[in-house]
Write a protein that holds these residues in place. Structure first.
Motif: not given
Length: 281
Positions: A39, A133-134, A136, A228, A232, A234, A237
């Motif tokens: 992260s 980081k996420p 989308y 994306s 989503q 993460e 990944d």
């Protein structure tokens, strides 16, 4: 930073490589290089550490994958026009997606094991990224901000399972040891330009693949943004971005990996992998 994991399989410890290419242990600061470790907040915290204050790891330990476990192991097919041509397939109009089983992940120098029933085992050097980081429905302009770093992937491929019979690429990409990753993850601040990196794979000392990420049909930015848009992404990944020409399937006549073959992979600024091929016990 260059982040890595070292030690016996299943017992790896987190570390970084200092400017003298010495391994420095990170276990006093983080349990492992897991998805959570990649992260942005954790990466920023680790970046503030002085490597000279970290314990020095002696000797030459085994190097594991730079991430302990991944949720998605996503791959892009036919992302170099000359590789598509050698495969006898048209240049894709949009990225071709498939997945590799997360259990295929292994260390960069671990043996590649020929599974029982395999007939046509092949190699593919690729630039890989790990997500931080996420993500989308992000834009191409912002895509690189979602990347924790860059590394090398050997997208080992069983062509008989991938293409023949009922086909389906994931079937030929997912056996244990089919995803060597590493030797370390290089953070974006130390990568000159991910879209202009030289790649090279040698088989038994002979140059088989030589390319540059500048020749990818879809850039790293485009791939991350495209993915994306349909899922989503993460933290943790893995996305591996395609291979240049020179695979065994594309040779005339084709030839494939056999026991005791040795592969050496390098990507500019990202280090080196070395694998020996072994038959399943």
């Amino acid at each position: 930073m260059r982040l890595l994991r070292y030690g016996p399989a299943g017992q790896e410890r987190p570390a970084l490589l200092d400017n003298n290419n010495q391994i420095r242990d990170l276990t006093g600061h983080i349990d492992d290089l897991s998805a959570a470790a990649y992260s942005q907040a954790e990466m920023q915290r680790l970046a503030k550490l002085d490597p000279q204050n970290l314990p020095l790891v002696e000797g030459t330990p085994r190097i594991g994958s730079p991430i302990s476990k991944t949720g998605h192991f996503i791959a892009i097919g036919l992302n170099y026009a000359d590789h598509a041509a050698e495969s006898g397939m048209p240049i894709p109009a949009e990225p071709i997606l498939f997945t590799k089983a997360p259990s295929s992940l292994c260390g960069p120098n671990d043996a590649v094991v020929i599974p029982k029933g395999s007939k046509k085992l092949d190699w593919e050097i690729e630039l890989a990224v790990i997500i931080s980081k996420p993500a989308y429905q992000i834009t191409e302009a912002d895509a690189l901000e979602y990347i924790a770093g860059y590394t090398i992937c050997n997208d080992i491929s069983e062509r008989h399972w991938q293409i023949e019979g009922t086909g389906q690429w994931t079937k030929g990409k997912s056996a244990p040891t089919f995803g060597p990753l590493g030797p370390y993850l290089v953070t974006p601040d130390e990568v000159r330009n991910p879209e202009n990196l030289a790649l090279e794979l040698r088989l038994n000392g002979k140059l088989q693949q030589s390319g540059n990420t500048a020749n990818m049909i879809f850039s790293v930015r485009q791939i991350v943004a495209y993915l994306s848009g349909i899922m989503q992404l993460e933290p943790g990944d893995i996305i591996t971005t395609g291979t240049p020409p020179g695979v065994g399937m594309g040779a005339k006549p084709p030839f494939y990996l056999k026991p005791d073959d040795e592969m050496v992979l390098t990507i500019e600024g990202l280090g080196r992998q070395h694998q020996t091929v072994a038959a399943q016990a």
